[in-house]
Scaffold this motif. Structure first.
Motif, PDB file in Angstrom:
ATOM      1  N   HIS A  59      -9.876 -11.535 -37.465  1.00  0.00           N
ATOM      2  CA  HIS A  59      -8.820 -11.985 -38.185  1.00  0.00           C
ATOM      3  C   HIS A  59      -9.600 -11.233 -39.636  1.00  0.00           C
ATOM      4  CE1 HIS A  59      -6.888 -15.543 -40.311  1.00  0.00           C
ATOM      5  NE2 HIS A  59      -6.073 -14.486 -40.421  1.00  0.00           N
ATOM      6  N   GLY A  68     -13.434 -12.927 -43.513  1.00  0.00           N
ATOM      7  CA  GLY A  68     -13.204 -12.139 -42.235  1.00  0.00           C
ATOM      8  C   GLY A  68     -13.899 -12.699 -40.943  1.00  0.00           C
ATOM      9  N   GLY A  93      -8.748 -14.889 -43.866  1.00  0.00           N
ATOM     10  CA  GLY A  93      -9.306 -14.398 -42.471  1.00  0.00           C
ATOM     11  C   GLY A  93     -10.521 -15.438 -41.936  1.00  0.00           C
TER      12      GLY A  93
END
Length: 263
Positions: A59, A68, A93
């Motif tokens: 993600h 992330g 993310g």
């Protein structure tokens, strides 16, 4: 045994340059939850989309070089969930969940990167909003399935979870409100801090993060910010925990817990 590792990479390219792949090959975990990838899909494709035979699921943050999360898994999941469904956090993310469902069980492994509030009041308020959003999400999830959330939670829960607790009581990561949130999650919220179940009194050896300032790593002036937070059914299978400090891939150390999930 199922070996599950959590590691904040502080940049996947940086961690790779410091020997991450060789360590994964040597330790052979079954699954690795990573946070703070600091990369985009194009950066990962063909280079980091697999790690020693483990396939990666990610993600990514919309902002380049920021946040992330990912999970590298030896086994193929039945479903991949990205994001909490909250646009503010999904743009950063912060959440990926792999589901492994069969006729007899429903299990998830989650990699999650909680916001840090250390840069100022604005980000601290983002952190509080994240805590308010993820708590009911986890409560709903545990009514549906067993899970382990691995991640950089950016909260030291107890005084034994950081070296200088007295001087950090007004600092993000050890604020009373953050600690109370964690106490609620592990109390009425019904989740288990798996490392603490295995090592209830560990202090200096429990730290997983060190500031880059003031020789904190060399002096082991650390914080325990990385967790496995599990539903009781899966937490009960935890057999051993290890924090690896012989090499330094990041400002965080990998936390690996071995589970017997056949019980």
């Amino acid at each position: 045994m199922f070996k599950l590792t959590s590691l904040n990479l502080n940049g996947i390219r940086s961690a790779s340059n410091k020997g991450l792949q060789a360590w994964v090959s040597k330790t052979a975990p079954d699954c690795i939850c990573v946070q703070e990838i600091k990369a985009q899909a194009d950066d990962v494709a063909g280079r980091f989309d697999a790690l020693d035979g483990l396939r990666g699921y990610f993600h990514f943050a919309k902002k380049k070089g920021y946040s992330g999360v990912g999970i590298y898994s030896r086994r193929e999941p039945s479903e991949v969930i990205t994001g909490l469904g909250v646009p503010e956090f999904d743009a950063e993310g912060r959440y990926v969940e792999l589901r492994f469902d069969s006729a007899v069980s429903k299990r998830s492994i989650i990699s999650c990167y909680f916001p840090s509030g250390s840069s100022g009041e604005e980000r601290q308020q983002v952190k509080f909003r994240f805590l308010a959003a993820i708590y009911p999400h986890l409560q709903r999830l545990k009514t549906e399935r067993e899970f382990v959330l691995c991640g950089d939670v950016n909260i030291a829960h107890q005084e034994i979870d950081l070296k200088n607790w007295k001087s950090n009581q007004k600092n993000s990561g050890f604020l009373p409100e953050e600690r109370a949130w964690m106490s609620q999650l592990l109390g009425d919220g019904g989740l288990v801090d798996v490392y603490r179940r295995l090592h209830p009194h560990a202090t200096d050896e429990a730290y997983t993060w060190w500031s880059n300032r003031g020789q904190a790593y060399a002096k082991n002036v650390g914080w325990r910010l990385d967790y496995h937070l599990a539903t009781p059914g899966l937490a009960g299978g935890a057999q051993s925990a290890a924090i690896y400090k012989a090499e330094k891939f990041s400002d965080h150390a990998p936390l690996t817990i071995a589970y017997d999930w056949a019980h």
